[in-house]
Design a protein around this motif. Sequence first.
Motif, PDB file in Angstrom:
ATOM      1  N   ASP A  88       0.844  -1.203   0.000  1.00 18.40           N
ATOM      2  CA  ASP A  88       0.000   0.000   0.000  1.00 18.40           C
ATOM      3  C   ASP A  88       0.873   1.245   0.000  1.00 18.40           C
ATOM      4  O   ASP A  88       0.602   2.214  -0.718  1.00 18.40           O
ATOM      5  N   LYS A  89       1.931   1.206   0.791  1.00 19.41           N
ATOM      6  CA  LYS A  89       2.855   2.337   0.841  1.00 19.41           C
ATOM      7  C   LYS A  89       3.554   2.525  -0.497  1.00 19.41           C
ATOM      8  O   LYS A  89       3.665   3.649  -1.019  1.00 19.41           O
ATOM      9  N   ILE A  90       4.022   1.429  -1.082  1.00 18.49           N
ATOM     10  CA  ILE A  90       4.716   1.502  -2.369  1.00 18.49           C
ATOM     11  C   ILE A  90       3.780   2.044  -3.445  1.00 18.49           C
ATOM     12  O   ILE A  90       4.175   2.883  -4.260  1.00 18.49           O
ATOM     13  N   LEU A  91       2.533   1.589  -3.439  1.00 22.07           N
ATOM     14  CA  LEU A  91       1.569   2.078  -4.429  1.00 22.07           C
ATOM     15  C   LEU A  91       1.357   3.580  -4.287  1.00 22.07           C
ATOM     16  O   LEU A  91       1.305   4.312  -5.282  1.00 22.07           O
ATOM     17  N   GLY A  92       1.237   4.046  -3.044  1.00 21.70           N
ATOM     18  CA  GLY A  92       1.062   5.477  -2.818  1.00 21.70           C
ATOM     19  C   GLY A  92       2.242   6.283  -3.322  1.00 21.70           C
ATOM     20  O   GLY A  92       2.078   7.321  -3.972  1.00 21.70           O
ATOM     21  N   LEU A  93       3.443   5.799  -3.063  1.00 20.19           N
ATOM     22  CA  LEU A  93       4.640   6.514  -3.507  1.00 20.19           C
ATOM     23  C   LEU A  93       4.788   6.464  -5.023  1.00 20.19           C
ATOM     24  O   LEU A  93       5.194   7.445  -5.652  1.00 20.19           O
ATOM     25  N   MET A  94       4.464   5.333  -5.626  1.00 18.61           N
ATOM     26  CA  MET A  94       4.553   5.224  -7.077  1.00 18.61           C
ATOM     27  C   MET A  94       3.531   6.114  -7.771  1.00 18.61           C
ATOM     28  O   MET A  94       3.731   6.548  -8.899  1.00 18.61           O
ATOM     29  N   THR A  95       2.431   6.391  -7.091  1.00 14.62           N
ATOM     30  CA  THR A  95       1.406   7.266  -7.662  1.00 14.62           C
ATOM     31  C   THR A  95       1.893   8.707  -7.725  1.00 14.62           C
ATOM     32  O   THR A  95       1.387   9.500  -8.515  1.00 14.62           O
ATOM     33  N   GLY A  96       2.878   9.039  -6.881  1.00 12.36           N
ATOM     34  CA  GLY A  96       3.425  10.386  -6.930  1.00 12.36           C
ATOM     35  C   GLY A  96       3.546  11.078  -5.591  1.00 12.36           C
ATOM     36  O   GLY A  96       3.975  12.233  -5.519  1.00 12.36           O
ATOM     37  N   ALA A  97       3.163  10.395  -4.503  1.00  7.26           N
ATOM     38  CA  ALA A  97       3.312  11.008  -3.180  1.00  7.26           C
ATOM     39  C   ALA A  97       4.785  11.117  -2.819  1.00  7.26           C
ATOM     40  O   ALA A  97       5.602  10.286  -3.222  1.00  7.26           O
ATOM     41  N   ASP A  98       5.129  12.150  -2.055  1.00  6.31           N
ATOM     42  CA  ASP A  98       6.507  12.321  -1.599  1.00  6.31           C
ATOM     43  C   ASP A  98       6.778  11.530  -0.327  1.00  6.31           C
ATOM     44  O   ASP A  98       7.919  11.146  -0.070  1.00  6.31           O
ATOM     45  N   ASP A  99       5.751  11.309   0.458  1.00  8.28           N
ATOM     46  CA  ASP A  99       5.934  10.598   1.720  1.00  8.28           C
ATOM     47  C   ASP A  99       4.612   9.944   2.090  1.00  8.28           C
ATOM     48  O   ASP A  99       3.552  10.283   1.543  1.00  8.28           O
ATOM     49  N   TYR A 100       4.668   8.992   3.037  1.00  9.62           N
ATOM     50  CA  TYR A 100       3.495   8.188   3.381  1.00  9.62           C
ATOM     51  C   TYR A 100       3.523   7.932   4.885  1.00  9.62           C
ATOM     52  O   TYR A 100       4.542   7.493   5.416  1.00  9.62           O
ATOM     53  N   MET A 101       2.420   8.222   5.559  1.00  5.14           N
ATOM     54  CA  MET A 101       2.301   7.956   6.992  1.00  5.14           C
ATOM     55  C   MET A 101       1.100   7.065   7.250  1.00  5.14           C
ATOM     56  O   MET A 101       0.075   7.162   6.571  1.00  5.14           O
ATOM     57  N   VAL A 102       1.241   6.197   8.242  1.00  6.96           N
ATOM     58  CA  VAL A 102       0.174   5.265   8.594  1.00  6.96           C
ATOM     59  C   VAL A 102      -0.585   5.803   9.811  1.00  6.96           C
ATOM     60  O   VAL A 102       0.016   6.232  10.794  1.00  6.96           O
ATOM     61  N   LYS A 103      -1.924   5.795   9.708  1.00  6.01           N
ATOM     62  CA  LYS A 103      -2.765   6.172  10.847  1.00  6.01           C
ATOM     63  C   LYS A 103      -2.836   5.006  11.832  1.00  6.01           C
ATOM     64  O   LYS A 103      -2.877   3.847  11.404  1.00  6.01           O
ATOM     65  N   PRO A 104      -2.951   5.286  13.128  1.00  6.74           N
ATOM     66  CA  PRO A 104      -2.823   6.600  13.769  1.00  6.74           C
ATOM     67  C   PRO A 104      -1.355   7.002  13.836  1.00  6.74           C
ATOM     68  O   PRO A 104      -0.472   6.144  13.893  1.00  6.74           O
ATOM     69  N   PHE A 105      -1.093   8.300  13.814  1.00  5.66           N
ATOM     70  CA  PHE A 105       0.285   8.760  13.824  1.00  5.66           C
ATOM     71  C   PHE A 105       0.498   9.761  14.950  1.00  5.66           C
ATOM     72  O   PHE A 105      -0.437  10.374  15.466  1.00  5.66           O
ATOM     73  N   ASN A 106       1.760   9.919  15.326  1.00  6.91           N
ATOM     74  CA  ASN A 106       2.135  10.863  16.365  1.00  6.91           C
ATOM     75  C   ASN A 106       2.134  12.278  15.774  1.00  6.91           C
ATOM     76  O   ASN A 106       2.731  12.508  14.721  1.00  6.91           O
ATOM     77  N   PRO A 107       1.478  13.229  16.421  1.00  7.50           N
ATOM     78  CA  PRO A 107       1.458  14.611  15.906  1.00  7.50           C
ATOM     79  C   PRO A 107       2.851  15.189  15.683  1.00  7.50           C
ATOM     80  O   PRO A 107       3.070  15.952  14.741  1.00  7.50           O
ATOM     81  N   LEU A 108       3.807  14.816  16.530  1.00  3.20           N
ATOM     82  CA  LEU A 108       5.170  15.315  16.370  1.00  3.20           C
ATOM     83  C   LEU A 108       5.804  14.772  15.093  1.00  3.20           C
ATOM     84  O   LEU A 108       6.573  15.469  14.417  1.00  3.20           O
ATOM     85  N   GLU A 109       5.470  13.522  14.752  1.00  2.00           N
ATOM     86  CA  GLU A 109       5.999  12.951  13.511  1.00  2.00           C
ATOM     87  C   GLU A 109       5.376  13.636  12.304  1.00  2.00           C
ATOM     88  O   GLU A 109       6.053  13.936  11.316  1.00  2.00           O
ATOM     89  N   LEU A 110       4.072  13.890  12.382  1.00  2.00           N
ATOM     90  CA  LEU A 110       3.405  14.618  11.292  1.00  2.00           C
ATOM     91  C   LEU A 110       4.071  15.973  11.082  1.00  2.00           C
ATOM     92  O   LEU A 110       4.382  16.360   9.943  1.00  2.00           O
ATOM     93  N   SER A 111       4.315  16.686  12.159  1.00  2.00           N
ATOM     94  CA  SER A 111       4.949  17.995  12.080  1.00  2.00           C
ATOM     95  C   SER A 111       6.326  17.903  11.446  1.00  2.00           C
ATOM     96  O   SER A 111       6.698  18.709  10.575  1.00  2.00           O
ATOM     97  N   ALA A 112       7.097  16.890  11.842  1.00  2.00           N
ATOM     98  CA  ALA A 112       8.452  16.725  11.316  1.00  2.00           C
ATOM     99  C   ALA A 112       8.427  16.403   9.829  1.00  2.00           C
ATOM    100  O   ALA A 112       9.241  16.931   9.050  1.00  2.00           O
ATOM    101  N   ARG A 113       7.483  15.543   9.406  1.00  4.66           N
ATOM    102  CA  ARG A 113       7.394  15.178   7.985  1.00  4.66           C
ATOM    103  C   ARG A 113       7.014  16.392   7.139  1.00  4.66           C
ATOM    104  O   ARG A 113       7.552  16.593   6.054  1.00  4.66           O
ATOM    105  N   VAL A 114       6.065  17.177   7.627  1.00  7.51           N
ATOM    106  CA  VAL A 114       5.623  18.368   6.892  1.00  7.51           C
ATOM    107  C   VAL A 114       6.780  19.352   6.754  1.00  7.51           C
ATOM    108  O   VAL A 114       7.043  19.883   5.666  1.00  7.51           O
TER     109      VAL A 114
END
Length: 230
Positions: A88-114
């Motif tokens: 699922d992650k590979i498909l998302g990245l191949m579609t053109g996403a720059d990064d992929y996060m799995v829910k639920p995620f840590n808000p601090l990780e979301l902030s760092a990725r952004v």
Amino acid sequence: MNYRILIVDDDREIAGLIEIYLRNDGYDTVLAYDGEEALRALEGDEPVHLVVLDVMMPKMDGLTVCRRIREEKHLPILMVSAKAEDMDKILGLMTGADDYMVKPFNPLELSARVKSLLRRAYRMPSETPAADDAIRIGALRIDKNTHRAEVDGKPLHLTSTEFGILHLLASNRGRVFSAEDIFQQVWKEKYFDSNNTVMVHISHLRDKLEQETGDKMIATVWGVGYKIDG
């Protein structure tokens, strides 16, 4: 620069939480609750600098939205999904996403990725024109100052992540970089052994290079990593 982030998720509670996290970091935000609404928001008068995009949505899923965005725009896309499988992650990245996060995620990780995606996508050139120190490999020209790659003067449409990988390899021609090396230098994050992100982005980058230059350019040194000769 005041960045504006489009949050796309049909779960209004999750979208609202993401908005709170990002607003606390000082970003402007706009919300969309399905894929069609997201595409309309991107055509609005106010520019969007990054998209946080859910995968499973009604009307138009996130993968379709990502493909549609990539047809015209090259802004960074952070895909989020409850699907945690590697494919699922590979498909998302191949579609053109720059990064992929799995829910639920840590808000601090979301902030760092952004922050990481914005930093790579919007590095500002110096105010005074610098000497032309762009990297040239055949018809390919890579200019870090303008964050632009072109082939025979024609823009090579890369995501910020793809540009980062290309510039790293091209500026160190002949040197082999492991997937861990590439991830740590481009993403500026800790690498995990099960991370397929680099492999997917390398594959996507090769396809684009081959389409425009006739040469995949990036060589795989099996069991070691990747390099560009020249």
